[in-house]
Motif scaffolding. Sequence first.
Motif, mmCIF file in Angstrom:
data_model
loop_
_atom_site.group_PDB
_atom_site.id
_atom_site.type_symbol
_atom_site.label_atom_id
_atom_site.label_comp_id
_atom_site.label_asym_id
_atom_site.label_seq_id
_atom_site.Cartn_x
_atom_site.Cartn_y
_atom_site.Cartn_z
ATOM 1 N N PHE A 76 0.826 -1.205 0.000
ATOM 2 C CA PHE A 76 0.000 0.000 0.000
ATOM 3 C C PHE A 76 0.862 1.258 0.000
ATOM 4 N N MET A 94 0.773 4.259 -2.694
ATOM 5 C CA MET A 94 0.694 5.672 -2.300
ATOM 6 C C MET A 94 1.836 6.467 -2.927
ATOM 7 N N THR A 116 -3.529 11.823 -1.559
ATOM 8 C CA THR A 116 -3.278 10.382 -1.594
ATOM 9 C C THR A 116 -3.524 9.739 -0.243
ATOM 10 N N LEU A 117 -2.963 10.326 0.813
ATOM 11 C CA LEU A 117 -3.071 9.707 2.133
ATOM 12 C C LEU A 117 -4.507 9.691 2.639
ATOM 13 N N THR A 127 -7.212 9.818 0.842
ATOM 14 C CA THR A 127 -7.985 8.900 0.008
ATOM 15 C C THR A 127 -7.751 7.460 0.439
ATOM 16 N N ALA A 128 -6.500 7.124 0.748
ATOM 17 C CA ALA A 128 -6.196 5.767 1.222
ATOM 18 C C ALA A 128 -6.885 5.489 2.548
ATOM 19 N N SER A 161 -10.722 5.285 2.087
ATOM 20 C CA SER A 161 -11.113 4.060 1.391
ATOM 21 C C SER A 161 -11.051 2.865 2.323
ATOM 22 N N ALA A 162 -10.013 2.791 3.163
ATOM 23 C CA ALA A 162 -9.891 1.683 4.105
ATOM 24 C C ALA A 162 -11.011 1.717 5.140
#
Length: 273
Positions: free
Chosen positions: A180, A184, A205-206, A208-209, A212-213
């Motif tokens: 992951f 990223m 990016t962070l 969104t990650a 999403s999780a």
Amino acid sequence: MAGEWVFIGGGNMGRALLGGLIADGTPPQRLAAAEPDAGRRESLAREFGMTTSAQGADLVAGASVVLLAVKPQVLRSVAQDLAGHFGPTLPLIISIVAGVTEADIAAWLGGDFPVVRCMPNTPALVRQGISALHANPRVSDTQREQAEHILRAVGAVLWVDDEALLDAVTAVSGSGPAYFFAVMEAMEKAGVALGLSARVARELTLQTALGSAVLATQSGTDPTTLRVQVTSPGGTTQAALEVLQQGGLGELFERALTAARDRAVGLAQQAQA
């Protein structure tokens, strides 16, 4: 007695577990840690107020749990150094060492020990990890609960029925954070290439990650459905996913995780040599 629960190794993962247990209310007097590095050892004693030693053999007599948190390459010598220093009642051995089997651990320690092997991952450092556990037949129900309690201090816990599956667990979740992070990293670089500043690309990016999780975890919806829900026909997401699919994303991950699994098997073979 130095401590009921003795940690052999005070690196990042051992430290995370110790910190999680103390944050959960475990008294420092119940814990002890063996760490050969003087700086780490002094830091553990200062931060957690626990007993420490350079030698595990000084701590394990009378311990009810001994947790092994060392590198696979040194586990054999570390275990053999502990042999003969336990009390009359054999403690539960918990190993977070990748690849090394329960049978080898018990043999190197010199007895028919109850052994739980587990594979945590680095999000344990922020108490968001997940650990898969397997117990040998000598582990009692009470000891299974002890192992769960210790690992739950840094995240979720699940059990697998077959010890060999821990090599697959290593490939999926043990090594998984790096996959992951690599995604990223690639997304950040692509965002910068599209004209975003490094700061903006990273923040997008962070978050969104993370989002999403959390969505995948809390919604109870499988990833395939979630992917379809965000992919409008003929839209931007579909255009991006088609590129990833054409590049063989699924097959690439299967090959990558297989390589990680095979490496875990290889580490066990090296440890036996």
